[in-house]
Scaffold this motif. Structure first.
Motif, PDB file in Angstrom:
ATOM      1  N   VAL A  18       0.914  -1.406   0.291  1.00 39.43           N
ATOM      2  CA  VAL A  18      -0.107   0.616  -0.277  1.00 39.43           C
ATOM      3  C   VAL A  18       1.155   1.048  -0.320  1.00 39.43           C
ATOM      4  N   GLY A  19       2.219   1.687   0.809  1.00 44.30           N
ATOM      5  CA  GLY A  19       3.051   2.376   0.243  1.00 44.30           C
ATOM      6  C   GLY A  19       3.360   2.457  -0.382  1.00 44.30           C
ATOM      7  N   PHE A  20       4.127   1.992  -0.880  1.00 43.88           N
ATOM      8  CA  PHE A  20       4.146   1.720  -2.521  1.00 43.88           C
ATOM      9  C   PHE A  20       3.432   2.232  -3.423  1.00 43.88           C
ATOM     10  N   LEU A  63      -3.657   3.781  -6.918  1.00 38.96           N
ATOM     11  CA  LEU A  63      -4.943   3.670  -5.821  1.00 38.96           C
ATOM     12  C   LEU A  63      -5.826   3.017  -5.481  1.00 38.96           C
ATOM     13  N   LEU A  64      -6.318   2.229  -6.920  1.00 40.53           N
ATOM     14  CA  LEU A  64      -7.213   1.191  -7.111  1.00 40.53           C
ATOM     15  C   LEU A  64      -6.533  -0.432  -6.555  1.00 40.53           C
ATOM     16  N   CYS A  79      -6.139  -3.753   0.224  1.00 39.31           N
ATOM     17  CA  CYS A  79      -6.501  -3.771   1.359  1.00 39.31           C
ATOM     18  C   CYS A  79      -7.715  -4.551   1.731  1.00 39.31           C
ATOM     19  N   ALA A  80      -8.178  -4.828   0.518  1.00 40.73           N
ATOM     20  CA  ALA A  80      -9.098  -5.525   0.799  1.00 40.73           C
ATOM     21  C   ALA A  80      -8.956  -7.085   0.533  1.00 40.73           C
ATOM     22  N   LEU A  81      -8.061  -7.359   0.222  1.00 42.64           N
ATOM     23  CA  LEU A  81      -7.404  -8.693   0.544  1.00 42.64           C
ATOM     24  C   LEU A  81      -7.616  -9.782   1.642  1.00 42.64           C
ATOM     25  N   ARG A  82      -7.040  -8.703   2.850  1.00 46.87           N
ATOM     26  CA  ARG A  82      -6.700  -9.415   3.777  1.00 46.87           C
ATOM     27  C   ARG A  82      -6.816  -8.730   4.894  1.00 46.87           C
ATOM     28  N   GLY A  83      -8.060  -8.808   5.758  1.00 47.50           N
ATOM     29  CA  GLY A  83      -8.807  -7.830   6.878  1.00 47.50           C
ATOM     30  C   GLY A  83      -7.626  -7.245   8.304  1.00 47.50           C
TER      31      GLY A  83
END
Length: 531
Positions: free
Chosen positions: A307-309, A466-467, A473-477
């Motif tokens: 996500v940071g990348f 961004l998408l 984020c959606a792949l892992r809670g």
């Protein structure tokens, strides 16, 4: 005769009596050795002995460790801000650098690309040496080297040499990760009343903040430091645009040259010395391997790094291509106006600590990251598809993008610092390396796409990144232990968990306090009610 018969068959002839001449000859070699040890230093030894001399007030004393005053905090904040600023002076003047060296805009964008690549290299290869070498000596050597080599950037007329020196000075610009940015977290330490033996906490600032701050206020503490870092890089753009508008572009580099030597002088005078954090030694290559090893054992760190990348790619892609958009028709803004755009980012950065205090600290980190990404996506869409005909688009995008990225970064750091408390320095290094690789990618890809298809194409690329971050984020809670899935629940808030835990601890304490006693007195009841 008796002595000759019973003595050795080859008696040793008697030694001649010592004379003044023989005494002087026998004493000559020691005199030469003494002269050699007391001989004056050579022309190279003397400057180095002065440069790395430690003033008496800065020497470490285990019985009285050095204290961090407000003035030392301000010194470290100043040194850190204007050291990191070296990476970003070129951003608002890329079109002028292209004209000066006779290259295209896309070719000129190689300058910030190499700066990001150099910083990432320094994070990987130089920062681990901070756990091996004496900290004061190491920091001073890096600052002095950067300042000296920076002179070449002020003088060269070759684009190739300029690019090489940009990379080289960026490699050694990692000193804030070693010591200088410890100042803000020391201020946080005072505010939160945490007491810590500073001689045993020789880590980078953000891992140190992770150690100092309580878990339910860690995001707020991190936001203070992150805001300071981002304010420094945005101020570099502002200063570069203002100076270049009224003087030559080289003057911003001359100004930085003077600031680097000023930083060296101030650190030489006031930076305390510390003992090595690994006095028994530590294998440098083992440290590098352990950073790589972390990625294979901690899914949360991998998710945060990816996500940071993506967010870092969007950040640098926007700020570097913005210069080309605003300097060309229909805007044709001066470098002053382009530099003033940094004020928009500075305004959004100032909201970070307040947002973290009232929002981020109350949510599970993953949901704060998602919220920040949605803010970034909204601003990027507005700026991308309206920026070619109204300047309001880039203004909105600058505000939303900086604010959203700061929200996501703070939440990510708050999450990853809970993984391995004993390895926060390595976790921070791994996270920052991936982040700066994202900045490198954003600068290179964003400028290439801009050169091929213009503002909308480069902005659409940022929308795609961004998408992709939202998909990660959606792949892992947030409570999932594995690599993919949402096991553990969907709860968004974490304040309730912290409050319940505090109430349970309070109830247990009250129970033990009143155990064995009869009925409670009215005074104790009133006290419990107030608590």
């Amino acid at each position: 005769m008796a002595s000759s018969q019973h003595g050795s068959p080859n008696p040793k002839p008697p030694e001649p009596p010592a004379t003044a001449a023989t005494s002087s000859l026998s004493a000559a070699p020691p005199e030469r050795n003494d002269d050699a040890t007391s001989s004056p230093p050579t022309k190279w030894q003397k400057p180095w002995s002065i440069i790395f001399y430690t003033p008496k007030r800065c020497r470490y004393d285990a019985a009285n460790p050095p204290r961090f005053t407000i003035w030392l905090n301000l010194l470290f904040a100043f040194a850190g801000a204007f050291t990191v600023a070296n990476l970003y002076y070129s951003h608002p003047i890329l079109h002028l650098l292209a004209g000066e060296f006779g290259v295209s805009n896309e070719r000129a964008s190689l300058i910030p690309t190499l700066a990001q690549a150099g910083y990432a290299s320094g994070l990987l290869f130089l920062c681990p040496l901070g756990d091996v070498l004496p900290r004061r000596l190491y920091v001073l050597a890096l600052v002095l080297f950067t300042a000296t080599v920076w002179l070449g950037l002020c003088l060269t007329n070759s684009f190739s040499v300029f690019c090489f020196l940009t990379y080289l000075t960026s490699v050694t610009t990692v000193t804030p990760q070693l010591s200088t940015y410890r100042a803000p977290c020391l201020a946080i330490e005072v505010i939160m009343h945490h007491h810590l033996d500073m001689a045993n906490r020789e880590c980078a600032v953000l891992p140190l903040v992770g150690d100092l701050a309580p878990s339910h206020r860690r995001a707020t503490a991190l936001s203070v430091v992150t805001s300071g870092l981002m304010l420094g890089l945005l101020f570099a753009r502002l200063l570069s645009g203002v100076v270049t508008e009224y003087t030559s572009w080289r003057n911003i580099y001359w100004l930085s040259f003077g600031l680097q030597y000023l930083i060296f002088a101030l650190l030489w005078l006031f930076m305390p010395d510390y003992p090595s954090t690994n006095p028994d030694g530590i294998n440098y290559f083992r440290i590098l391997y352990s950073i790589l090893e972390i990625f294979f054992t901690h899914p949360l760190l991998v998710q945060a790094c990816l996500v940071g990348f993506c967010t870092s790619t969007t950040f640098t892609g926007f700020w570097t291509t913005l210069t080309f958009l605003l300097s060309a028709p229909p805007y044709e803004y001066s470098t002053l106006v382009i530099g003033l755009f940094a004020l928009i980012g500075i305004a959004s950065m100032c909201l970070g600590p307040l947002w973290s205090l009232y929002i981020t600290d109350r949510l599970i980190p993953l949901f704060s990251v998602i919220l920040g990404l949605l803010v970034c996506l909204t601003g990027t869409c507005i700026g991308t598809y309206t920026g070619t005909f109204t300047v309001a688009g880039p203004v909105i995008q600058a505000f939303f993008l900086d604010f959203g990225i700061q929200t996501a970064v703070i939440a990510n750091r708050s999450a990853i610092f809970s993984i391995l408390p004993q390895a926060r320095n390595r976790i921070n290094t791994a996270y920052m390396i991936i982040g700066f690789c994202g900045q490198l990618t954003g600068t290179a890809v964003g400028n290439h796409v801009f050169a091929m298809g213009g503002w909308k194409s480069s902005g659409s690329t940022s929308v795609g990144f961004l998408l992709g971050a939202l998909l990660i984020c959606a792949l892992r809670g947030p409570r999932e232990k594995g690599w993919v899935g949402w096991k553990g629940g969907w709860a968004v808030r974490r304040a309730g968990d912290v409050a319940r835990k505090g109430d349970e601890e309070k109830g247990d304490g009250d129970k033990k306090e009143n155990e064995g006693s009869g009925e409670k007195s009215q005074e104790v009841g009133e006290k419990d009610e107030r608590r």
